[in-house]
Design a protein around this motif. Structure first.
Motif, mmCIF file in Angstrom:
data_model
loop_
_atom_site.group_PDB
_atom_site.id
_atom_site.type_symbol
_atom_site.label_atom_id
_atom_site.label_comp_id
_atom_site.label_asym_id
_atom_site.label_seq_id
_atom_site.Cartn_x
_atom_site.Cartn_y
_atom_site.Cartn_z
ATOM 1 N N GLN A 1 31.776 108.746 -73.322
ATOM 2 C CA GLN A 1 31.905 107.355 -72.998
ATOM 3 C C GLN A 1 33.861 107.549 -72.941
ATOM 4 O OE1 GLN A 1 29.108 103.831 -73.909
ATOM 5 N NE2 GLN A 1 30.757 103.487 -72.334
ATOM 6 N N HIS A 2 34.095 107.375 -71.140
ATOM 7 C CA HIS A 2 35.320 107.662 -70.307
ATOM 8 C C HIS A 2 35.021 106.700 -69.648
ATOM 9 C CE1 HIS A 2 38.929 109.387 -70.243
ATOM 10 N NE2 HIS A 2 39.270 108.802 -69.101
ATOM 11 N N PRO A 3 36.516 105.673 -69.474
ATOM 12 C CA PRO A 3 37.300 105.957 -70.765
ATOM 13 C C PRO A 3 36.654 104.933 -72.449
ATOM 14 C CG PRO A 3 37.846 104.050 -69.362
ATOM 15 C CD PRO A 3 37.006 104.733 -68.930
ATOM 16 N N SER A 4 37.081 104.951 -73.565
ATOM 17 C CA SER A 4 36.931 103.631 -74.249
ATOM 18 C C SER A 4 37.249 102.443 -74.321
ATOM 19 C CB SER A 4 37.499 104.778 -75.303
ATOM 20 O OG SER A 4 39.240 104.636 -75.711
ATOM 21 N N ARG A 5 38.930 102.052 -73.939
ATOM 22 C CA ARG A 5 39.252 100.961 -73.617
ATOM 23 C C ARG A 5 39.881 101.501 -72.117
ATOM 24 N NH1 ARG A 5 40.219 97.350 -77.432
ATOM 25 N NH2 ARG A 5 39.785 98.470 -79.603
ATOM 26 N N VAL A 6 39.370 99.864 -70.846
ATOM 27 C CA VAL A 6 40.308 99.755 -70.105
ATOM 28 C C VAL A 6 40.855 98.459 -70.029
ATOM 29 C CG1 VAL A 6 38.201 99.851 -68.690
ATOM 30 C CG2 VAL A 6 40.618 100.363 -67.454
ATOM 31 N N ILE A 7 41.837 98.364 -69.261
ATOM 32 C CA ILE A 7 42.528 96.896 -68.795
ATOM 33 C C ILE A 7 43.119 96.845 -67.314
ATOM 34 C CG2 ILE A 7 44.553 95.451 -69.748
ATOM 35 C CD1 ILE A 7 44.675 96.785 -72.098
ATOM 36 N N CYS A 8 43.067 96.092 -66.872
ATOM 37 C CA CYS A 8 42.837 96.111 -65.360
ATOM 38 C C CYS A 8 43.200 94.729 -64.646
ATOM 39 C CB CYS A 8 40.883 96.747 -64.486
ATOM 40 S SG CYS A 8 40.643 95.739 -64.339
ATOM 41 N N LYS A 9 43.378 94.646 -63.359
ATOM 42 C CA LYS A 9 44.013 93.175 -63.064
ATOM 43 C C LYS A 9 42.291 92.847 -62.860
ATOM 44 C CE LYS A 9 48.939 94.104 -62.025
ATOM 45 N NZ LYS A 9 49.653 94.420 -61.857
ATOM 46 N N SER A 10 42.230 91.765 -62.007
ATOM 47 C CA SER A 10 41.673 91.081 -61.061
ATOM 48 C C SER A 10 41.239 91.979 -60.091
ATOM 49 C CB SER A 10 41.612 89.373 -61.503
ATOM 50 O OG SER A 10 40.227 88.830 -60.596
ATOM 51 N N GLY A 11 40.257 91.828 -59.380
ATOM 52 C CA GLY A 11 40.290 92.865 -57.600
ATOM 53 C C GLY A 11 40.568 94.108 -57.816
ATOM 54 N N THR A 12 40.830 94.260 -59.183
ATOM 55 C CA THR A 12 40.668 96.149 -58.831
ATOM 56 C C THR A 12 38.931 96.478 -59.309
ATOM 57 O OG1 THR A 12 41.569 96.509 -60.782
ATOM 58 C CG2 THR A 12 42.783 96.488 -59.798
ATOM 59 N N SER A 13 38.870 98.289 -59.080
ATOM 60 C CA SER A 13 37.362 98.921 -59.416
ATOM 61 C C SER A 13 37.658 99.315 -60.362
ATOM 62 C CB SER A 13 36.759 99.427 -58.257
ATOM 63 O OG SER A 13 36.681 97.760 -57.471
ATOM 64 N N VAL A 14 36.397 99.324 -61.121
ATOM 65 C CA VAL A 14 36.742 100.048 -62.729
ATOM 66 C C VAL A 14 35.579 101.132 -62.566
ATOM 67 C CG1 VAL A 14 37.008 100.440 -65.018
ATOM 68 C CG2 VAL A 14 38.278 98.444 -64.275
ATOM 69 N N LYS A 15 36.081 102.775 -62.855
ATOM 70 C CA LYS A 15 34.641 103.276 -63.258
ATOM 71 C C LYS A 15 34.727 104.125 -64.414
ATOM 72 C CE LYS A 15 33.673 106.711 -60.199
ATOM 73 N NZ LYS A 15 34.346 107.883 -59.816
ATOM 74 N N ILE A 16 33.138 103.865 -65.254
ATOM 75 C CA ILE A 16 33.479 104.159 -66.491
ATOM 76 C C ILE A 16 31.725 105.795 -66.399
ATOM 77 C CG2 ILE A 16 31.861 103.780 -69.136
ATOM 78 C CD1 ILE A 16 32.757 100.771 -67.681
ATOM 79 N N GLU A 17 32.432 106.318 -67.328
ATOM 80 C CA GLU A 17 31.876 107.502 -67.659
ATOM 81 C C GLU A 17 30.668 108.198 -68.424
ATOM 82 O OE1 GLU A 17 34.550 110.542 -64.449
ATOM 83 O OE2 GLU A 17 33.954 111.533 -66.361
ATOM 84 N N CYS A 18 29.639 108.524 -68.375
ATOM 85 C CA CYS A 18 28.298 108.173 -69.187
ATOM 86 C C CYS A 18 28.095 109.888 -69.428
ATOM 87 C CB CYS A 18 27.190 107.625 -69.246
ATOM 88 S SG CYS A 18 26.004 107.559 -70.797
ATOM 89 N N ARG A 19 28.231 110.649 -70.613
ATOM 90 C CA ARG A 19 27.553 112.484 -70.268
ATOM 91 C C ARG A 19 26.997 112.711 -71.384
ATOM 92 N NH1 ARG A 19 31.170 115.212 -67.001
ATOM 93 N NH2 ARG A 19 32.909 114.426 -65.809
ATOM 94 N N SER A 20 26.288 113.425 -71.683
ATOM 95 C CA SER A 20 25.372 114.130 -72.023
ATOM 96 C C SER A 20 25.610 114.771 -72.475
ATOM 97 C CB SER A 20 23.561 114.302 -72.047
ATOM 98 O OG SER A 20 23.646 114.399 -70.402
ATOM 99 N N LEU A 21 26.327 115.380 -73.678
ATOM 100 C CA LEU A 21 27.029 116.998 -73.923
ATOM 101 C C LEU A 21 26.294 117.560 -74.611
ATOM 102 C CD1 LEU A 21 30.363 115.200 -75.687
ATOM 103 C CD2 LEU A 21 29.997 115.501 -73.456
ATOM 104 N N ASP A 22 25.016 117.833 -74.845
ATOM 105 C CA ASP A 22 24.011 118.787 -75.448
ATOM 106 C C ASP A 22 22.718 118.756 -74.934
ATOM 107 O OD1 ASP A 22 24.223 118.540 -78.853
ATOM 108 O OD2 ASP A 22 23.850 116.993 -76.854
ATOM 109 N N PHE A 23 22.729 118.170 -73.461
ATOM 110 C CA PHE A 23 21.305 117.977 -73.326
ATOM 111 C C PHE A 23 20.917 117.356 -71.966
ATOM 112 C CE2 PHE A 23 19.723 113.717 -73.923
ATOM 113 C CZ PHE A 23 21.149 113.070 -74.920
ATOM 114 N N GLN A 24 19.891 117.151 -71.203
ATOM 115 C CA GLN A 24 20.052 116.885 -70.022
ATOM 116 C C GLN A 24 19.362 116.041 -70.070
ATOM 117 O OE1 GLN A 24 17.979 120.568 -67.563
ATOM 118 N NE2 GLN A 24 20.495 120.863 -67.080
#
Lengths: 118, 106
Positions: free
Chosen positions: A6-29
């Motif tokens: 998962q990326h990022p592991s930590r995120v701090i943002c201001k109210s009203g902004t959008s945050v994207k979190i990624e999830c990847r399977s590394l060795d399988f589909q």
């Protein structure tokens, strides 16, 4: 065993902004990935089921326009928290389902993303 | 409504002792039941996976049981270690239980 990142592991943002979190399977589909939310000292709460190439299925009470999920490939799902507010601060965890032919239906979890909205 | 209740909510034991964690569920149907260990601030890690037809499954010092008739599962930890301190979560299907917080003391 299979690895999910998962990326990022930590995120701090201001109210009203959008945050994207990624999830990847590394060795399988993974045709199916899951997104969970966890509050302190509480168990994981399933937010939505993400299926590759189709719309996500959201659990009751989860706003789909607030939590946008995209599962564009067999190894990547993203969760975007739109117009984040302090009450969205939480620990978000994804998991990927590995169900090889003739094998066991297994769910592997990512390490989680700590979101703090100021 | 699908529910998964675990007991006790929290447990403190001395290093080397055994313990058993309980899970009662109303979830159905499901293809398998999993037990996970979760350290604080980390993602869950799978301990055991049992299909609906299995009664018991072991993984080292962890032994899980499943009684489909009474809709109960248990996780037995033998010879506990300090590193066993964590939350243990029962998951029938994809519904997470409330978890048991285990603390192992030296």
């Amino acid at each position: 065993g299979a690895v999910v990142s998962q990326h990022p592991s930590r995120v701090i943002c201001k109210s009203g902004t959008s945050v994207k979190i990624e999830c990847r399977s590394l060795d399988f589909q993974a045709t199916t990935m899951f997104w969970y939310r966890q509050f302190p000292k509480k168990s994981l709460m399933l937010m939505a089921t993400s299926n590759e190439g189709s719309k996500a299925t959201y659990e009751q009470g989860v706003e789909k326009d607030k939590f946008l999920i995209n599962h564009a490939s067999l190894t990547l799902s993203t969760l975007t928290v739109t117009s984040a507010h302090p009450e969205d601060s939480s620990f978000y965890i994804c998991s990927a389902r590995d169900y090889p032919q003739g094998g066991t239906d297994t769910q592997y979890f990512g390490p989680g993303t700590r979101l703090t909205v100021l | 409504k699908n529910q998964v209740e675990q007991s006790p909510q929290s447990l403190i034991i001395l290093e080397g002792k055994n313990c058993t964690l309980q899970c009662n569920y109303t979830v159905s149907p499901f293809s398998n039941l999993r037990w996970y260990k979760q350290d604080t601030g980390r993602g869950p890690v799978s301990l055991t996976i049992m299909t609906f037809s299995e009664n018991t499954k072991s993984n080292g010092r962890y032994t899980a049981t499943l009684d489909a008739d009474t809709k109960q599962s248990s996780l037995h930890i033998t010879a506990s270690q300090l590193s066993d301190s964590a939350s243990y979560i029962c998951v029938p299907g994809y519904i997470f239980g409330t978890g048991t917080r285990l603390k192992v003391l030296a």
